[in-house]
Design an enzyme around this catalytic site. Structure first.
Site, PDB file in Angstrom:
ATOM      1  CB  CYS A   1      -3.391   8.148  19.449  1.00 10.09           C
ATOM      2  SG  CYS A   1      -5.162   8.860  20.140  1.00 10.09           S
TER       3      CYS A   1
ATOM      4  CG  HIS B   1      -6.374   7.113  13.232  1.00 12.74           C
ATOM      5  ND1 HIS B   1      -5.626   7.125  12.201  1.00 12.74           N
ATOM      6  CD2 HIS B   1      -6.119   7.879  14.338  1.00 12.74           C
ATOM      7  CE1 HIS B   1      -4.684   8.239  12.517  1.00 12.74           C
ATOM      8  NE2 HIS B   1      -4.992   8.720  13.892  1.00 12.74           N
TER       9      HIS B   1
ATOM     10  NE  ARG C   1      -5.026  14.617  11.101  1.00 12.63           N
ATOM     11  CZ  ARG C   1      -4.729  13.807  12.155  1.00 12.63           C
ATOM     12  NH1 ARG C   1      -4.392  12.543  11.894  1.00 12.63           N
ATOM     13  NH2 ARG C   1      -5.148  14.174  13.513  1.00 12.63           N
TER      14      ARG C   1
ATOM     15  CG  ASP D   1      -8.210   9.884  21.355  1.00  7.99           C
ATOM     16  OD1 ASP D   1      -7.310  10.742  21.294  1.00  7.99           O
ATOM     17  OD2 ASP D   1      -8.784   9.631  20.314  1.00  7.99           O
TER      18      ASP D   1
ATOM     19  NE  ARG E   1       0.285   7.200  13.176  1.00  5.31           N
ATOM     20  CZ  ARG E   1      -0.290   8.377  13.207  1.00  5.31           C
ATOM     21  NH1 ARG E   1      -0.434   9.221  14.354  1.00  5.31           N
ATOM     22  NH2 ARG E   1      -0.785   8.769  11.837  1.00  5.31           N
TER      23      ARG E   1
ATOM     24  CD  GLN F   1      -2.238   6.608  16.664  1.00  5.05           C
ATOM     25  OE1 GLN F   1      -2.131   7.902  16.450  1.00  5.05           O
ATOM     26  NE2 GLN F   1      -1.409   5.926  17.624  1.00  5.05           N
TER      27      GLN F   1
END
Length: 343
Positions: free
Chosen positions: A278, A140, A113, A236, A323, A143
């Site tokens: 998210c 991503h 990440r 987001d 997730r 996600q």
């Protein structure tokens, strides 16, 4: 689906960007995530990675990604080792390639990440083990697996649904939703200021996939046009990690806040409409950021109102839990030496 998946389809593969996978492959991982979630809820062990060691590389801070990878690895019987920004030397005291070779000799898989997509690609190229992109500035994928798993969990299908993203249409989440939806046959609307439309490159990639899947894509700054017919409304944060232009972003994006008025513009029956985010979300002043935003800009909510965030439409915490389950499916499929039958 009728394609025959066997070991070599996923085994040893890295997951760096959604565009690297076919619709059938993504659907398999989504369905596998739903299966593993059911096993978890039933208390059925599923130690597909018994004895494996997983490196978790974090240049950027995280709540959900770190928690999801850690619990997923443990549930699969693996040992996760967290390496934070102060523990790794990517491109500083040591080249990313050298780090990849060292970690690949000690670990069976690597989560990354960070900032540069190129770092994730170098890790995958030179480590010799699967590398999973937990977030970069461009993509991503972990996600996306959780997001479309959540969508399928709620609607029982993916193809033909319409997902509308409101806000910064150029960030990694918007990019990933546009491309992943196009692959899977989900109609994607990006509703944002023109200054923040997805790049021509990203739109080109998405349009290429949409031609194959039949997905309808719409990029617009018109809320009425963009919200119409939506099943999933997604947003987001307006200011991502590493950015400091708060005042400019707030002014530009305030018309694109997800509120009840925006949801009504969909015209979609309540039982066919959900909200997703998210996380983290700036929906009240319960955080230091929230208090600071109220002090500076006189607002208590940003990308989503508290009314929507706590409403019957909200699925963001289900999405967050997913997730873990979707990451578990991804790791097991790419590292577990599984025989994956016809699906």
């Amino acid at each position: 689906m009728t394609k025959d998946f066997r070991q070599n389809v996923f085994q040893g593969r890295s997951v760096l960007a959604e565009k690297d996978f076919t619709a059938a492959e993504l659907e398999y991982l989504i369905d596998f995530g739903l299966h593993l979630k059911a096993l978890k809820k039933a208390g059925v062990p599923h130690h597909y990675l018994e004895g494996k060691n997983i490196a978790l590389l974090f240049e950027k801070s995280s709540t959900r990604t770190r928690s999801a990878f850690t619990t997923a690895a443990i549930d699969l019987g693996a040992h996760p080792e967290y390496l934070g920004a102060g523990d790794i030397q990517l491109g500083k005291k040591e080249s990313t390639s050298d780090t990849a070779k060292v970690l690949g000799s000690m670990f069976d898989g690597i989560e990354f990440r960070g900032f540069k997509q190129s770092d994730a690609e170098i890790l995958a190229r030179d480590s010799g083990v699967p590398v999973w992109n937990g977030l970069t500035d461009e993509w991503h994928p972990t996600q996306m697996l959780a997001d479309f798993m959540t969508v399928k969990e709620n609607f029982g299908k993916l193809q033909g649904l319409t997902l509308t993203f409101m806000g910064d249409g150029r960030n990694n989440v918007a990019n990933s939703l546009l491309v992943t939806g196009a692959i899977l046959g989900v109609n994607i609307h990006i509703v944002s200021p023109k200054e923040l439309f997805p790049t021509d490159e990203i739109q080109g990639i998405a349009n290429g996939f949409a031609k194959k899947s039949g997905a309808k894509l719409l990029i617009t700054d018109d809320l009425d046009e963009g919200m119409k017919g939506s099943n999933i409304v997604y947003t987001d944060v307006w200011v991502s990690m590493g950015e400091s232009n708060w005042e400019e972003r707030v002014k530009l994006l305030t018309p694109y806040q997800v509120n009840m008025e925006a949801l009504k513009k969909t015209g979609t029956p309540d039982d066919q409409l959900i909200f997703m985010h998210c996380l983290p979300a700036f929906h009240n002043t319960e955080t230091e950021y929230g208090k600071d935003i109220e002090k500076k800009y006189g607002i208590t909510e940003m990308e989503v109102t508290d009314e929507v965030f706590t409403s019957k439409y909200a699925r963001q915490f289900e999405e967050a839990e997913n997730r873990m389950h979707s990451i578990k499916a991804m790791m097991a499929a790419t590292l577990g030496n599984l025989f994956i039958p016809r699906v």
